[in-house]
Scaffold this active site. Structure first.
Site, PDB file in Angstrom:
ATOM      1  N   ASP A  41       0.825  -1.203   0.000  1.00  8.79           N
ATOM      2  CA  ASP A  41       0.000   0.000   0.000  1.00  8.79           C
ATOM      3  C   ASP A  41       0.860   1.255   0.000  1.00  8.79           C
ATOM      4  O   ASP A  41       1.072   1.873  -1.040  1.00  8.79           O
ATOM      5  CB  ASP A  41      -0.931  -0.023   1.211  1.00  8.79           C
ATOM      6  N   HIS A 451      12.571  25.058  36.307  1.00  9.51           N
ATOM      7  CA  HIS A 451      11.366  25.765  36.748  1.00  9.51           C
ATOM      8  C   HIS A 451      11.124  26.969  35.846  1.00  9.51           C
ATOM      9  O   HIS A 451      12.071  27.667  35.497  1.00  9.51           O
ATOM     10  CB  HIS A 451      11.528  26.246  38.188  1.00  9.51           C
TER      11      HIS A 451
END
Length: 473
Positions: A41, A451
């Site tokens: 395919d 952070h």
């Protein structure tokens, strides 16, 4: 041999060019094997062409539109227009670029590419039927073969796919307009991902599920976050109902009937129905009877830790080799199969295979849950951080979800994680690496995390499991 066949030979024959197949082919060529890849395919398989990649492309596009529309709380006011046809063209462009990339990678590695459908003739040869009238076939002799034929959507007998109104995920991902209303049969990961997409794009979505909640196989509190977010987007749910038939209506819509466990009947009207009740392995094209290789009751080929089947010299990887049916698991198996075929001492280790669901919010899991750890004989300890306590999550306007780590209480070895929230599919990688390396809670707790980031929640969960939580109580 059929008269007129061309006969060729190869050391490593790979049947199927999806994630497991093309990776096996490239790895085999890297190791010096004369390698042939047969694909009938499109290179990249279902994942790249009709699954993972196009669905994530549409998820990203739908998120852009939805986030812009819902950003008033941030002081942003917008009403974006959605051109589904243009969105589909963009999605198709992404797919085309990647499929061409896979083909190019295979050729660069020296893989011989053959288009067609391969069927075993005996334990040493396959016949490849080329597509198209008059294209003929060829016989390929092999020393080793890797079966990587993937899976396809399961068809419900009472709702057979017609590609127009009763859709598989493949047809749903190719829609050029957003249906006014969409009925989704099945609340697994495919059903929930696409329900969320079409709800964000403006469809009126109803999900019918024969079980009592969404996402079977996931813990209740994990599924609840996703279900509640979907409900906030307007998705309706009908649990405990199974589809039992459909018929077209005069206005061009459809009526779908469902039956509950008490034989009660409900009816739903919709423009289209998406049937997403799972996937099944593709083995019926392989001629397995010719080599006495029998799938199990679910259609899977049994394999060992080296991806070997019961037939000497034949491997199976990816969806045909069983759960979990995940592209990255297929890739890992493809590498192992090629390495074993080349004489390398390679083997699979499934303890740290992550899984992700790209719903809103995302889910990322790896390893064991608390219940699974208990059942396996561990004395588990759990650490959790809710995202409502995460600074970065709040700046993303995300409050729902959590990071949960599971570890062995005595040794602190990481056993698993369940993450629900933005970028969960990325966050889970840290825990997967920790499990693979045999890391302990103190290793994550002692690692400085940037952070403000979402990954701090993993850090905090590790500290919570050790009784050292700073940002949660």
């Amino acid at each position: 041999m059929v008269v007129g066949d061309v006969t060729t030979g190869t050391e490593l024959l790979v049947i199927g060019g999806g994630p497991g197949g093309y990776v096996a082919a490239i790895r085999g060529a890297q190791l010096g094997l004369d390698t042939t890849l047969v694909e009938r395919d499109a290179y990249g398989g279902t994942c790249l062409n009709h699954g993972c990649i196009p669905s994530k492309a549409l998820i990203s596009a739908a998120d852009v539109a939805h986030d812009a529309r819902e950003a008033e709380g941030m002081g942003v006011f917008a009403d974006p227009a959605v051109d589904m046809n243009a969105m589909t063209e963009w999605k198709d462009g992404v797919v085309t670029r990647l499929t061409r990339g896979v083909e190019s990678l295979c050729k660069s590695a020296g893989v011989n590419l053959v288009e067609g459908t391969a069927e075993f003739v005996d334990e040493e040869t396959v016949r490849v039927a080329h597509g198209g009238e008059g294209q003929g076939s060829e016989t390929v002799a092999f020393e080793h073969a890797v079966v990587a034929t993937g899976s396809r959507p399961i068809e419900v007998p009472d709702l057979p796919f017609d590609g127009e109104q009763i859709l598989s995920s493949r047809e749903a991902l190719a829609l050029e307009t957003v249906p006014d209303d969409l009925l989704v049969v099945g609340a697994g990961y495919i059903g929930m991902e696409l329900s969320t997409v079409f709800a964000k794009l403006g469809a009126d979505v109803t999900v019918v599920e024969m079980l009592d909640d969404v996402l079977p196989g996931y813990e209740d509190d994990v599924a609840a976050v996703v279900r509640e977010r979907a409900e906030s987007l307007g998705v309706g749910f009908a649990f405990g109902e199974a589809a039992s038939g459909w018929e077209p209506l005069d206005d061009g819509r459809i009526r779908v009937a469902t039956t509950d466990e008490d034989d009660g009947i409900e009816e739903y009207h919709a423009e289209k129905a998406l049937v997403a009740v799972g996937r099944e392995p593709v083995t019926d094209t392989l001629g397995l009877d010719n080599v006495d290789l029998d799938p199990d009751g679910d259609g899977f080929l049994a394999t060992d830790e080296q991806a070997r089947t019961e037939l000497d010299g034949v491997f199976a990887v990816g969806d045909v080799a069983g759960e979990p049916m995940l592209a990255h698991k297929a890739m890992a198996e493809g590498e192992v199969a090629a390495e074993v075929a080349a004489g390398e001492p390679s083997a699979l280790d499934h303890q740290a295979v992550p899984a992700a669901v790209f719903t809103d919010p995302e889910i990322g899991t790896v390893g064991m849950t608390y219940a699974e750890a208990r059942e396996a004989g561990f004395d588990p300890v759990v650490g959790e951080m809710p995202l409502r306590a995460s600074g970065r999550a709040l700046t993303l306007d995300e409050r729902e979800g959590f990071v949960r780590l599971v570890a062995d209480a005595d040794t602190e070895f990481l056993l698993g994680a369940q993450i629900v929230g933005p970028e969960a599919s990325e966050l889970v990688a840290e825990v997967g690496l920790a499990i693979e390396l045999g890391a302990r809670l103190e290793d994550i707790a002692g690692t400085i995390h940037t952070h403000p980031t979402l990954s701090e929640a993993v850090h905090e969960a590790a500290k919570a499991a050790r009784g050292e939580a700073i940002h949660t109580q």
